[in-house]
Design an enzyme around this catalytic site. Sequence first.
Site, PDB file in Angstrom:
ATOM      1  N   HIS A   3       4.610   4.734  14.568  1.00 30.26           N
ATOM      2  CA  HIS A   3       5.194   5.562  13.439  1.00 30.26           C
ATOM      3  C   HIS A   3       4.235   6.085  12.504  1.00 30.26           C
ATOM      4  O   HIS A   3       4.524   6.992  11.632  1.00 30.26           O
ATOM      5  CB  HIS A   3       6.334   4.711  12.829  1.00 30.26           C
ATOM      6  N   HIS A  42      11.569   5.183  15.527  1.00 33.43           N
ATOM      7  CA  HIS A  42      11.365   5.530  14.288  1.00 33.43           C
ATOM      8  C   HIS A  42      12.302   6.814  14.285  1.00 33.43           C
ATOM      9  O   HIS A  42      12.507   7.353  14.906  1.00 33.43           O
ATOM     10  CB  HIS A  42      10.007   5.616  13.636  1.00 33.43           C
ATOM     11  N   GLU A  57      -0.678  -9.138  -1.321  1.00 31.18           N
ATOM     12  CA  GLU A  57      -1.549  -8.532  -0.169  1.00 31.18           C
ATOM     13  C   GLU A  57      -2.449  -7.495  -0.788  1.00 31.18           C
ATOM     14  O   GLU A  57      -2.915  -6.774  -0.113  1.00 31.18           O
ATOM     15  CB  GLU A  57      -0.465  -7.729   0.605  1.00 31.18           C
ATOM     16  N   ASP A 114       0.814  -1.199  -0.065  1.00 31.40           N
ATOM     17  CA  ASP A 114      -0.095  -0.060   0.225  1.00 31.40           C
ATOM     18  C   ASP A 114       0.894   1.062  -0.128  1.00 31.40           C
ATOM     19  O   ASP A 114       0.226   2.252   0.458  1.00 31.40           O
ATOM     20  CB  ASP A 114      -0.878   0.002   1.248  1.00 31.40           C
ATOM     21  N   GLU A 145      -2.232   5.040   2.988  1.00 29.39           N
ATOM     22  CA  GLU A 145      -2.111   3.494   2.420  1.00 29.39           C
ATOM     23  C   GLU A 145      -3.428   3.137   1.858  1.00 29.39           C
ATOM     24  O   GLU A 145      -3.516   2.087   0.928  1.00 29.39           O
ATOM     25  CB  GLU A 145      -1.588   2.686   3.735  1.00 29.39           C
ATOM     26  N   ARG A 199       1.734   7.824   9.994  1.00 26.75           N
ATOM     27  CA  ARG A 199       1.518   9.229   9.861  1.00 26.75           C
ATOM     28  C   ARG A 199       0.292   9.830  10.555  1.00 26.75           C
ATOM     29  O   ARG A 199       0.486  10.940  11.195  1.00 26.75           O
ATOM     30  CB  ARG A 199       1.328   9.465   8.415  1.00 26.75           C
TER      31      ARG A 199
END
Length: 391
Positions: free
Chosen positions: A216, A249, A119, A97, A133, A218
């Site tokens: 992590h 991260h 996937e 994604d 994503e 967004r």
Amino acid sequence: MTLRIMTIYGTRPEAIKVAPIIKAIETADGMESIAVVTGQHREMLDQVNTMFSIVPDYDLNIMSAGQTLNEIVARVITGIDGILEAEAPDAVIVQGDTSTVMGAAVASFNRQIPVIHLEAGLRSGDISSPFPEEANRKLTTQITALHLAPTATSKDNLVREAVSENDIVITGNSVIDTLLFATENLEVTFDDERLEALSAARDAGTAGRIMLVTAHRRENLGEAMVQIGQGIADLATKYPDLTVVFPIHRNPKVREAIRPAVEGLQNVLLIEPLAYAQFTKALSLADVVLTDSGGVQEEAPSLGKPVLVMRENTERPEAVVAGTVKLIGTHRQRIVDEVSLLLDSEEAYNGMANAVNPYGDGRAAERTIEAVRWKFAGGARPVDFGDDRTV
């Protein structure tokens, strides 16, 4: 006839999931592998390639500081287009994604090269979460020739969106192929001395309890990430016997949000991101996993680890249904309450810690090769993962 299959990937999660596929193509009769990396993640991507002895045929190295999503996608499409023209593959595999996936799929479609989506079919139901994503997956679906769904749930999502069942094969998720390879075949030590000492203490039975944390996403940047840091600090203070292992991260926004709350707490190990093999070992050491990662939601249930997901929704609902994953959001007190429940209640812990694995059996790469042969070379259709079990 030799099928020339190009696999395009750019991030560590993609590399983890395409690595067993690339290795299977390399050894498959009648197939030739062309590996292309965009370098959307640089160092972490290289670590996985090295672990699997994969030497990419092309490396676009697209990343530069401060790039926007549109700039990343534009560089992917432009860079991939020239490679597609030069190599003229019979099909292109993309996984998941990311911006690399969507850009590579568009570039391939525009060249009239069939896209194979590994996937395929994951959906959260919210176009803005995870961002970008969810949109990348849905856009890629529209131009895919062969959808390799990891589970029956993912297949159902595709069918509801009018994708023909004749274009879908359920393979299981190749992340389980990689996880089993790493845990069964690799001797791993940690670079961080504190983590290596914790591993030794675990072997000696003196480590206490361990919680592995990753964060992590967004959509969690900003106040949500601050809440995560504060919740972790509260737990570390409440449970002195708990060691929190947090590979943090490299995104400065993540570090700025987390560090102020946890610095100075002796039982919080803020460490640099781990190479994949080291991360799988850290996962095996943990009693509880606290994460906002999609991949960890798939991996941890395979090792019998309860997973608390710091998100409001997930495109991976199978483990939620199975009971090994629970969505808890990002509010400070909710994080404390949910982790405390697992640490304080043996019944609650055992209810999540049974190693139900709805995501795969380690044979996703094998089914992928069979599916590609079926679709593009007249082979027999593979038996779907899950046909002989409840998924």
